[in-house]
Motif scaffolding. Structure first.
Motif, short mmCIF file in Angstrom:
data_model
loop_
_atom_site.label_atom_id
_atom_site.label_comp_id
_atom_site.label_asym_id
_atom_site.label_seq_id
_atom_site.Cartn_x
_atom_site.Cartn_y
_atom_site.Cartn_z
N PRO A 30 0.81 -1.22 0.00
CA PRO A 30 0.00 0.00 0.00
C PRO A 30 0.84 1.27 0.00
N TYR A 64 -5.79 -9.24 -7.08
CA TYR A 64 -6.00 -8.62 -5.77
C TYR A 64 -7.48 -8.49 -5.49
N ARG A 65 -7.85 -8.80 -4.23
CA ARG A 65 -9.23 -8.74 -3.78
C ARG A 65 -9.31 -8.05 -2.42
N PRO A 66 -10.47 -7.47 -2.12
CA PRO A 66 -10.65 -6.91 -0.77
C PRO A 66 -10.50 -8.02 0.27
N GLY A 67 -9.78 -7.71 1.34
CA GLY A 67 -9.65 -8.67 2.43
C GLY A 67 -8.64 -9.77 2.19
N GLY A 108 -3.95 -5.50 1.13
CA GLY A 108 -4.38 -4.11 1.20
C GLY A 108 -4.35 -3.40 -0.13
N TYR A 130 -6.12 -3.93 -3.12
CA TYR A 130 -7.39 -3.53 -3.74
C TYR A 130 -8.03 -2.40 -2.95
N GLU A 131 -7.86 -2.43 -1.63
CA GLU A 131 -8.39 -1.35 -0.80
C GLU A 131 -7.77 -0.01 -1.19
N CYS A 132 -6.50 -0.03 -1.64
CA CYS A 132 -5.86 1.20 -2.10
C CYS A 132 -6.56 1.75 -3.34
N GLU A 161 -9.70 1.26 -4.13
CA GLU A 161 -11.00 1.78 -3.70
C GLU A 161 -10.85 3.15 -3.04
N GLU A 162 -9.82 3.27 -2.22
CA GLU A 162 -9.55 4.54 -1.54
C GLU A 162 -9.27 5.65 -2.55
N ARG A 214 -12.52 6.62 -4.37
CA ARG A 214 -13.39 7.46 -3.53
C ARG A 214 -12.87 8.90 -3.47
#
Length: 342
Positions: free
Chosen positions: A81, A112-115, A119, A121-123, A125-126, A129
């Protein structure tokens, strides 16, 4: 002028896109001139990457003040991340923009997947947003990773090698993207330089209304060729179909696609070129591959340690050390005048 809608992104762009990897070898002035001419000729989708040295910077200079008129895709090879956020911030600064239209995991070795604990895929998404990216994409050379990404429903685009040398399984991947409404961005439409007939390459691509090819462009002559096909797209005639079939027969089997997954080599061998020099000598002007500098690169094959690292990393399952030895033998025959090339 045929347009492609890039899956669920809704991005609508003319059928030929600009691959900006090669402009890293141009001066800034040359690159900016090429990019402007591409836009003026109808291209609106430009693909670059953090990995491509100063390519992003040149794209940023070219489209400063006209950002909303083009679509820009870039990529990160980050594996953490922290590195992701650094890459994205650098890309935005180099591109002189507040957002990237399609941001892609570059040469992803996994979906890459959430969870999943990384971290990563969460990057994405962040960043989405925050408005720093508009669409989440992935590039891959391994078909298993590509298929998983398309089926996951997490990615809006897939970038994958695709040309008239594609296997039936790779053509099925295009159909899967259509089914899942994932935009398909075709890289290596000339198979890394092995395909030398652009009309045949274009006619093949034009059969797919959900495929956006990005052509690597470094010179004005190359750009002129692709721009000419924007209005006058070659049709798949019987003659071209027969030519492509002959090409597939000739090139069937084990040949290096030049993806570079095998690199780096502990012996310093440029595997992604050395393992296909025999083909390149016969299918492209040979002078570039016979220079003293390139002869020195080919001689490094003799120092292969047979460690097997390259073969273990090849997404196409090639016996890379054997392929290197074969190409070195063929190359020596050419140098000795035992084999004639064009």
């Amino acid at each position: 002028m045929k347009e492609i809608v890039l899956g669920s992104t809704g991005i609508r762009t003319p059928q030929n896109a600009f691959g900006a990897l090669p402009i890293q070898r141009d001066s800034t002035e040359q690159a900016v001139t090429l990019l402007h001419r591409a836009y003026e000729g109808g291209m609106t989708f430009f693909d670059t990457a953090r990995l491509y040295s100063d390519s992003e910077e040149k794209v940023g200079i070219a489209f400063r003040g006209m950002r909303e008129r083009v679509f820009i895709a870039s990529k990160t090879m980050a594996k953490t991340p922290e590195a992701f956020r650094t890459d994205l911030a650098t890309s935005l600064a180099k591109l002189q923009t507040g957002y990237i239209d399609v941001y892609q995991f570059h040469q992803a070795g996994q979906c890459y997947r959430p969870g999943d604990g990384t971290g990563m895929y969460e990057c994405m998404e962040e960043a989405k947003r925050a408005g720093k990216i508009r669409h989440i994409g992935i590039t891959a050379h391994k078909i298993s990773v590509a298929e998983e990404a398309v089926r996951s429903g997490l990615y809006e685009t897939l970038q994958y090698p695709f040309s008239y040398l594609a296997s039936p399984k790779e053509q099925e991947l295009v159909a899967l993207c259509r089914e899942k409404n994932v935009g398909f961005i075709a890289m290596k439409g000339l198979a890394g330089g092995i395909i030398t007939d652009s009309r045949a390459a274009m006619a093949f691509m034009a059969q797919y209304d959900n495929v956006l090819p990005i052509w690597g462009i470094q010179r004005e002559a190359e750009l002129d060729e692709w721009l000419s096909y924007m209005q006058d797209t070659p049709a798949m005639t019987g003659e071209l179909a027969a030519f492509i079939e002959r090409e597939r027969t000739e090139l069937a089997g084990d040949f290096c696609r030049g993806c570079g997954y095998c690199m780096p080599c502990p012996a310093g061998i440029q595997i992604n070129n050395c393992a296909r020099t025999s083909l390149l000598l016969r299918r492209a002007p040979s002078s570039a591959w016979l220079t003293p500098a390139w002869q020195a690169e080919m001689r490094k094959i003799a120092g292969c340690r047979n460690c097997g690292g390259c073969a273990s990393r090849c997404p196409y399952g090639l016996d890379t050390p054997a392929l290197l030895r074969k190409n070195w033998k063929d190359y020596q025959a050419v140098l000795a005048g035992q084999v004639n090339v064009g």
